[in-house]
Design an enzyme around this catalytic site. Sequence first.
Site, mmCIF file in Angstrom:
data_model
loop_
_atom_site.group_PDB
_atom_site.id
_atom_site.type_symbol
_atom_site.label_atom_id
_atom_site.label_comp_id
_atom_site.label_asym_id
_atom_site.label_seq_id
_atom_site.Cartn_x
_atom_site.Cartn_y
_atom_site.Cartn_z
ATOM 1 N N SER A 140 0.848 -1.191 0.000
ATOM 2 C CA SER A 140 0.000 0.000 0.000
ATOM 3 C C SER A 140 0.878 1.233 0.000
ATOM 4 O O SER A 140 2.036 1.191 0.452
ATOM 5 C CB SER A 140 -0.895 0.004 1.255
ATOM 6 O OG SER A 140 -1.481 1.274 1.471
ATOM 7 N N TYR A 153 -1.999 -0.626 10.508
ATOM 8 C CA TYR A 153 -2.047 -0.960 9.084
ATOM 9 C C TYR A 153 -0.796 -0.481 8.362
ATOM 10 O O TYR A 153 -0.161 -1.240 7.628
ATOM 11 C CB TYR A 153 -3.295 -0.341 8.453
ATOM 12 C CG TYR A 153 -3.375 -0.557 6.966
ATOM 13 C CD1 TYR A 153 -3.700 -1.809 6.446
ATOM 14 C CD2 TYR A 153 -3.128 0.484 6.081
ATOM 15 C CE1 TYR A 153 -3.761 -2.017 5.076
ATOM 16 C CE2 TYR A 153 -3.198 0.284 4.708
ATOM 17 C CZ TYR A 153 -3.521 -0.968 4.205
ATOM 18 O OH TYR A 153 -3.575 -1.167 2.855
#
Length: 277
Positions: A140, A153
Amino acid sequence: MRPPVAVITGASSGIGEAYARDLARRGRDLVLIARRLERLEAIADELRARHGVGVRTAQLDLADHAGRAAAIAEIDRIGHPPEVLVLNAGFGSYGALADLPARREADMVELNCLGVLELMRHALPGMRAEGHGALVVVSSAAAWQPVPFMSTYAATKAFELALADGVREELRGTGVVVVSVLPGPVRTEFGAASGLPGGAGDPLPYRTSEEVVEATWRALARGRGRVTVGPLAVLARLAAVMVPRSLVLAVTRIAGRRTLRRVEAQSRRLPADRART
């Protein structure tokens, strides 16, 4: 001649489903792994009928040790190393760490980190011995720096990026290639599953899952080990190398607080067992 097989985790929707559809179109047999069996079976039936490929499905939760062991067994059932291993399964959360469910944050670390590490470690010796294969790690844009209110995350995605970078160098010259895929916002179920606001008025420049897949193959064709997808992903990468981290953190903290207020204003609560791919 052995048929080329691709293994995809998190294959029941979004980016994982897009990889499955594209690889089936290219004639690859598939092993699809995710938590939602009904969704997996529907995709598998369609791909078998449309492309004439073999598709095996496995309903597994890679946040669980037993699920990861079962996924390894599914890879072994192929009988030879996969041609492509797409490590896509993952989920996120949104909020201050002190306010988020502790068990769910730990599950995120197990899935996003151990799920990638253990399946990668198991598949690579065979791929290396064969002298070919592609390992795709879907990370990501959050991997480039800490992200307040998505702290766990972002940390897991930084782990994925560092792991893939290191392993890529270990495999240099073996014929096995590793690419880290670092997309910005993508139109999938991820945002809703993470507790992020969305819908009308959302100003983010979203990309599609299909664009992520296309960018992956272009990167592999060009011998690139990392690929960013979308303007926010490019901006995040540039900021990581050109802007002091203290300034990046200040900006992301302010933006994060604004997003958190939107979440609270919409009265969105995170269910105990939200859907994830």
